[in-house]
Scaffold this motif. Structure first.
Motif, short mmCIF file in Angstrom:
data_model
loop_
_atom_site.label_atom_id
_atom_site.label_comp_id
_atom_site.label_asym_id
_atom_site.label_seq_id
_atom_site.Cartn_x
_atom_site.Cartn_y
_atom_site.Cartn_z
N PHE A 29 -11.31 1.35 4.64
CA PHE A 29 -10.14 0.57 3.77
C PHE A 29 -10.55 0.05 2.62
O PHE A 29 -11.49 -0.67 2.47
N SER A 30 -9.47 0.17 1.48
CA SER A 30 -9.78 -0.35 0.28
C SER A 30 -9.27 -1.86 0.34
O SER A 30 -9.62 -2.57 -0.54
N PHE A 31 -8.25 -2.03 0.97
CA PHE A 31 -7.65 -3.28 0.82
C PHE A 31 -7.12 -3.94 2.44
O PHE A 31 -6.45 -3.11 3.07
N ILE A 32 -7.50 -4.90 2.78
CA ILE A 32 -6.89 -5.66 3.92
C ILE A 32 -6.47 -7.03 3.47
O ILE A 32 -6.94 -7.84 2.84
N ALA A 33 -5.33 -7.29 4.12
CA ALA A 33 -4.56 -8.55 4.01
C ALA A 33 -3.75 -9.08 5.32
O ALA A 33 -3.80 -8.36 6.19
N TRP A 34 -3.48 -10.39 5.33
CA TRP A 34 -2.97 -11.12 6.15
C TRP A 34 -1.40 -11.20 5.74
O TRP A 34 -1.40 -11.91 4.42
N TYR A 35 -0.61 -11.01 6.52
CA TYR A 35 0.93 -11.37 6.32
C TYR A 35 1.56 -12.25 7.36
O TYR A 35 0.82 -12.10 8.60
N SER A 53 -14.62 -7.48 -2.17
CA SER A 53 -14.33 -8.77 -1.85
C SER A 53 -13.57 -9.87 -2.76
O SER A 53 -13.91 -10.68 -2.81
N THR A 54 -12.82 -9.14 -3.64
CA THR A 54 -11.91 -9.87 -4.52
C THR A 54 -10.81 -10.45 -3.51
O THR A 54 -10.53 -9.59 -2.87
N THR A 55 -10.49 -11.71 -3.64
CA THR A 55 -9.44 -12.28 -2.77
C THR A 55 -8.42 -12.63 -3.54
O THR A 55 -8.29 -13.05 -4.73
N ASN A 56 -7.18 -12.86 -2.84
CA ASN A 56 -6.19 -13.33 -3.42
C ASN A 56 -5.27 -14.29 -2.31
O ASN A 56 -5.48 -13.79 -1.17
#
Length: 115
Positions: A29-35, A53-56
């Protein structure tokens, strides 16, 4: 087969903490997020982390929540501190396949913050 499984939700008093976990398997996975989505409200981004490990963070959780990942365990964490009643929602883990560019979603975990 891609699977995202969230855990760690529950009932907590305002000011308390919870840590959510998302085990992501079956792909890179290139990108994992919490919605999160609360009843009657639109889904909103809580936090995201890239493979580098760049966060937003969403504005409403900045300074209170922290996202991290453990690649050896295929797990992404969401540490939630200073919880507020308005944080009450179903929290979903979402991931984007690095090769397929497809998006995947977990079933969600309920977080309830009492006042």
């Amino acid at each position: 087969q891609v699977q995202l499984v969230e855990s760690g939700g529950g009932l907590v008093q305002a000011g308390g903490s919870l840590r959510l976990s998302c085990v992501a398997s079956g792909s890179i996975f290139s990108f994992i997020a919490w919605y999160r989505q609360a009843p009657g409200k639109q889904r909103e981004l809580v936090a995201s982390i890239t493979s580098g490990s760049t966060t937003n963070y969403g504005d409403s959780v900045k300074g209170r929540f922290a996202i991290s990942r453990d690649n050896a365990k295929n797990t992404v964490y969401l540490q939630m501190n200073s919880l507020k009643p308005e944080d009450t929602a179903v929290y979903h883990c979402a991931a984007r396949g690095a090769l397929s560019n497809s998006d995947y979603w977990g079933p969600g975990t309920q977080v309830t913050v009492s006042s």
